[in-house]
Design a protein around this motif. Structure first.
Motif, short mmCIF file in Angstrom:
data_model
loop_
_atom_site.label_atom_id
_atom_site.label_comp_id
_atom_site.label_asym_id
_atom_site.label_seq_id
_atom_site.Cartn_x
_atom_site.Cartn_y
_atom_site.Cartn_z
N LEU A 57 88.93 117.19 -4.63
CA LEU A 57 89.48 116.31 -5.85
C LEU A 57 88.99 115.04 -5.75
O LEU A 57 88.48 114.29 -6.88
N ARG A 58 88.97 114.40 -4.45
CA ARG A 58 88.45 112.91 -4.48
C ARG A 58 87.20 112.92 -4.96
O ARG A 58 86.48 111.96 -5.44
N LYS A 59 86.28 113.79 -4.26
CA LYS A 59 84.76 113.82 -4.63
C LYS A 59 84.79 114.01 -6.05
O LYS A 59 83.77 113.37 -6.63
N GLU A 60 85.29 115.28 -6.63
CA GLU A 60 84.85 115.29 -8.00
C GLU A 60 85.44 114.57 -8.95
O GLU A 60 84.78 114.01 -10.08
N LEU A 61 86.86 114.08 -8.89
CA LEU A 61 87.38 112.92 -9.88
C LEU A 61 87.00 111.66 -9.74
O LEU A 61 86.89 110.78 -10.53
N GLY A 62 86.45 111.41 -8.47
CA GLY A 62 86.02 109.84 -8.22
C GLY A 62 84.88 109.65 -8.94
O GLY A 62 84.49 108.70 -9.05
N LYS A 63 84.06 110.80 -9.09
CA LYS A 63 82.82 110.35 -9.88
C LYS A 63 82.79 109.73 -11.26
O LYS A 63 82.05 108.87 -11.39
N GLY A 64 83.87 110.07 -11.97
CA GLY A 64 84.06 109.38 -13.54
C GLY A 64 85.14 108.40 -13.47
O GLY A 64 85.52 108.04 -14.69
#
Length: 92
Positions: A57-64
């Motif tokens: 979640l941190r990896k995917e949602l941190g992108k945007g």
């Protein structure tokens, strides 16, 4: 759900449903007076899958910049299950 919230919900749902015995329990959103949308999701995940889900979640949602905070809690449902078994036996 407006604009930026939809991709975030889709991302979380995709990650959660890929885990056995995990599911999205609730999705909430509200439009703020400034026009932005704020949302939250509650997911239920087996304990052994929690750490990897949080990292994903941190990896995917941190992108945007979609992840603004997180709250992690646990609940032992063993007693609830046992209580339901007792009720079932009593009903029979």
């Amino acid at each position: 759900m407006a604009g930026l919230l939809r991709p975030a919900v889709a991302t979380v749902t995709k990650l959660v449903t890929a885990i056995n015995n995990a599911f999205v329990a609730t999705v909430n959103s509200e439009k703020l007076p400034n026009g932005k949308v704020k949302g939250s999701m509650v997911v239920r995940v087996p304990p052994d899958s929690l750490d990897s889900l949080v990292l994903d979640l941190r990896k995917e949602l941190g992108k945007g910049g979609e992840l603004k905070g997180q709250k992690i809690g646990s609940q032992d449902i063993t007693k609830q299950y046992t209580d339901l078994e007792s009720r079932l036996r009593a009903a029979k």
